[in-house]
Design an enzyme around this catalytic site. Sequence first.
Site, PDB file in Angstrom:
ATOM      1  N   HIS A 168       0.862  -1.186   0.000  1.00 26.64           N
ATOM      2  CA  HIS A 168       0.000   0.000   0.000  1.00 26.64           C
ATOM      3  C   HIS A 168       0.896   1.232   0.000  1.00 26.64           C
ATOM      4  CE1 HIS A 168      -2.757   3.026   1.696  1.00 26.64           C
ATOM      5  NE2 HIS A 168      -3.769   2.232   1.402  1.00 26.64           N
ATOM      6  N   ASP A 184       2.935  -3.564   8.501  1.00 25.98           N
ATOM      7  CA  ASP A 184       1.741  -2.745   8.312  1.00 25.98           C
ATOM      8  C   ASP A 184       0.545  -3.676   8.498  1.00 25.98           C
ATOM      9  OD1 ASP A 184      -0.502  -1.493   7.295  1.00 25.98           O
ATOM     10  OD2 ASP A 184       0.425  -0.867   5.405  1.00 25.98           O
ATOM     11  N   LYS A 207     -10.241   0.933  10.620  1.00 27.12           N
ATOM     12  CA  LYS A 207     -10.377  -0.390  10.010  1.00 27.12           C
ATOM     13  C   LYS A 207     -10.653  -1.464  11.061  1.00 27.12           C
ATOM     14  CE  LYS A 207      -7.285   0.803   6.179  1.00 27.12           C
ATOM     15  NZ  LYS A 207      -8.293   1.015   5.143  1.00 27.12           N
TER      16      LYS A 207
END
Length: 458
Positions: free
Chosen positions: A141, A219, A245
């Site tokens: 990402h 991550d 999230k």
Amino acid sequence: MTSIISAVPACPQAPQAPQAPEVPQALLAVEGAGLTVPVVGGGVVEYANLDYAASAPCLSDVAEHVARVLPYSASVHRGAGFASQVCTSLYEGARRDVARFVGARDGDLVVFTRNTTDAVNLLARALPATAGGVVLVDLEHHANLLPWRGGGRRGTGDVRCVATQPTLEATLDALAAELRAAPVALLAVTGASNVTGETPPLARLARMAHDAGARFFVDAAQLAPHRPVDMAALGIDYLAFSGHKLYAPFGAGVLVGPADWLDSAAPYLAGGGAVREVSTTGVDWATGPARHEAGTPNLAGATAIAAACRVLTALPPGAWERHETVLRDRLLRGLGALDDVVIHRIWPDGGEPVGVVTFSLRRHDPALVSAFLSAEHGIGVRAGRFCAHPLLARLGAPGGALRASVGVGTTVAHIDRLLDALATYLRVGPGWGYAHRDGQWQPTPDDRRPPAWVEQYA
């Protein structure tokens, strides 16, 4: 120029998706369950939220916890009043809950940030100047690609990005070779792909990094909301994730890891709370989490994350994984039964994936398909490149794809509605007109209206 489309070439009717062996309902209560939304042409339907990977809904238990905290809202760390003492206790207690949730080691710091992107930027600025380079893989990402390149990064070593290979084993071999090639300070990887949900072998990667004299950063923005994590058992040195999230959308994230790099780095923000003593000519900066949390902290965000950690930790062993596996398998079987659908994977030998699936419809614009799903069926999915442009190009979808993602509030009915809607789209095309304006497809005319209370503030 505005282009209009009202139908796509017809395709044969797709077979119905096979029935799953289990039919799970929502695993946990979330805010917005049962929400109804308008569809074009009139009427409302229950919203099918299949975009958990972007931002998950708030757990009902988390919302109730925050509501209990709000009457006590007051200064954290700096007030003698009873409410301030309550808030300070909650804020510091949140660190302990997060540390337990991720299996942190004794002495690891828990620093509250705005989100994962903020946490990675903080770690990048804390990288020791002479420690060596950073090694990445090109599937990351952007939050785990761009901070290491930026001018704020303290380390003087280079950033080396390993190309994804055709198999996971070949990719691991390429990573091992890169780690041996030159001094490395940090190996930084995703815990679960935000595009395909695939999970790399974190314990093995940690050993590779440590054998090369490097530290290991994960991550966990997509991993933490889908699977238990144990930093100590896996050998993870630093880990970051976002509250929004993890069913706690109150504007906070976390960075967890050893104190030495963070204590020796310049404060991430200069201001009150990050200092021990200030004079007109100098400053004595604090150590520990306070060094990087200047200003009034986000109490609601921190305590919401802690509440989500407690709720998820209390789930029966295996329940979390079983729920998602049934939903993901049902979605994959249904997509596989549709003509002209391509399901994207990074590796044929990739690890056990989480509840994120990306796919394309051959010869169809993913943005148009997502607009159709929303406008005509009340289904929310993501279309685009998912802040992972190099990976989408490698997967053969440089123009973007569709992503459906599930979570603890997802039910089989949501999956089946998506599959039925996609079959309708492939068979007869949209039942409404769509215009391409400002880079997006929009129903034309769009007779849906937001709730009256929203229109008051728009």
